[in-house]
Scaffold this motif. Structure first.
Motif: not given
Ligand code: ADP
Ligand code: MG
Length: 336
Positions: A288, A267, A271-272, A293-294, A214, A94, A242
């Motif tokens: 999610y 995304s 993610l965070s 991405l998640t 990503h 990241y 990423l």
């Protein structure tokens, strides 16, 4: 990974890697604005008052002298054995564009990064397995990209946006994604290198697409029990470079770039939130499904999976605000 007793999900380890200072002389000739203190702590100069610093503490801090081998040994190698036992794992890089994500994950021929080292190690671990344990192992790979919330197969570049599905056992599947069985590291290289080159070549034509998507390498280890039952277990390892975390709103993007920025922000923001809710151990819903991405990483992030996020930062002043926000992202993700 410590689960703290009764918690169901494992936490995401958070490492920070500072790359060496590369500015000739920054605008005002200030030198680096970030400094490592020890193996877990660093400080950044306070923007408002340069005589003060703001200090941060992480699971691991990799200073600018840290070698590729050291990053691999401390942050990645320990989680690899789990994927031979049917568990999942993920490693993310990241940070803002230019801070060293691709160097960390891919590296160069002189200084190979996490990806070639991890793939070699997976082959070594399988080779070292005792025949008497009664399992046969098979290793496979997929390589994909998420760009503008579209899932694209890098091993089959003409393919369209692929769907993400979940089976009854909550495994995430991507129907139609190319999956290649590989029998050695050089076999892996044969498929991976041209696909990576594709991506880099496209990037110069398409506005540095590589920093705006990503890149996700999946290494899958399937083991089959030789006894009558032929029981099978699958372990997945995701290695993720990423998209750049820089604040794209500041650069005044329009049109396609603005759309890309929205997708990246969505995304990375999701993610965070996911990492945060996993690490804070709060009972709330883990979001999610809020980004591709998640969603794609759902079975390999949290739960019984082993995950590490390497936050890459750069020491020059021109990165100051992106570094500050990356550090806050990482600090927030860290278990208190
Ligand atoms: P990103 O992928 O985050 O945009 P890169 O990995 O491309 O960043 O790094 C930007 C530049 O800095 C590259 O020229 C890279 O080789 C160099 N670099 C990054 N990290 C290191 C490091 N730890 N040591 C030496 N050079 C580095
Ligand atoms: Mg890069």
């Amino acid at each position: 990974v410590s689960d703290g007793g009764n918690k169901k999900t494992s936490r995401v380890r958070v490492a920070v890697r500072l790359r060496p200072y590369m500015g000739k002389q920054d605008e005002k000739g200030e030198g680096p604005c970030v400094r490592g203190l020890d193996s877990q702590n660093l400080e950044i100069i306070n923007w408002r008052n340069a005589t003060e610093t703001v200090k941060y503490h992480f699971d691991v801090f990799h200073g600018e002298q840290t070698t590729q081998q050291e990053v691999f040994l401390s942050s990645v190698k320990p989680i690899l054995s789990h994927i031979l036992n049917g568990q999942n794992a993920s490693v993310f890089a990241y940070g803002p564009t230019g801070a060293g994500k691709t160097h960390t994950m891919l590296g160069g021929s002189e200084q190979p990064g996490v990806i070639p080292r991890a793939v070699r190690e997976v082959f070594n671990l399988v080779k070292a397995k005792d025949e008497d344990e009664g399992w046969d192992y098979s290793i496979g790979m997929s390589y994909l990209e998420i760009y503008n919330e579209k899932v694209l197969d890098l091993l089959s570049p003409s393919s369209q946006d692929l769907p993400i599905r979940e089976d009854k056992d909550k495994n995430i599947l991507i129907p139609g994604l190319t999956h290649i069985t590989i029998s050695s590291f050089s076999d892996f290289d044969k498929y991976f290198v041209p696909a990576s080159l594709n991506r880099t070549t496209a990037s110069t034509k398409l506005n540095q697409r590589s920093s705006r998507s990503h890149a996700i390498l999946l290494i899958k280890v399937v083991r089959t029990q030789r006894a009558i039952t032929h029981r099978q277990q699958t372990g997945k390892l995701y290695l993720v470079d990423l998209a750049g975390s820089e604040d794209n709103r500041r650069t005044g993007n329009h049109g396609i770039r603005l759309k890309e920025s929205g997708a990246i922000n969505l995304s990375l923001f999701t993610l965070s939130k996911v990492v945060d809710s996993l690490n804070s151990g709060t009972a709330g819903r883990v979001p999610y499904r809020d980004s591709k991405l998640t969603r794609l990483l759902q079975d390999s992030l949290g739960g019984s999976a082993h995950s590490v996020m390497i936050t890459n930062i750069a020491p020059e002043y021109k990165y100051y605000f992106d570094t500050f926000s990356a550090l806050n992202f990482a600090a927030k993700s860290k278990l208190i």
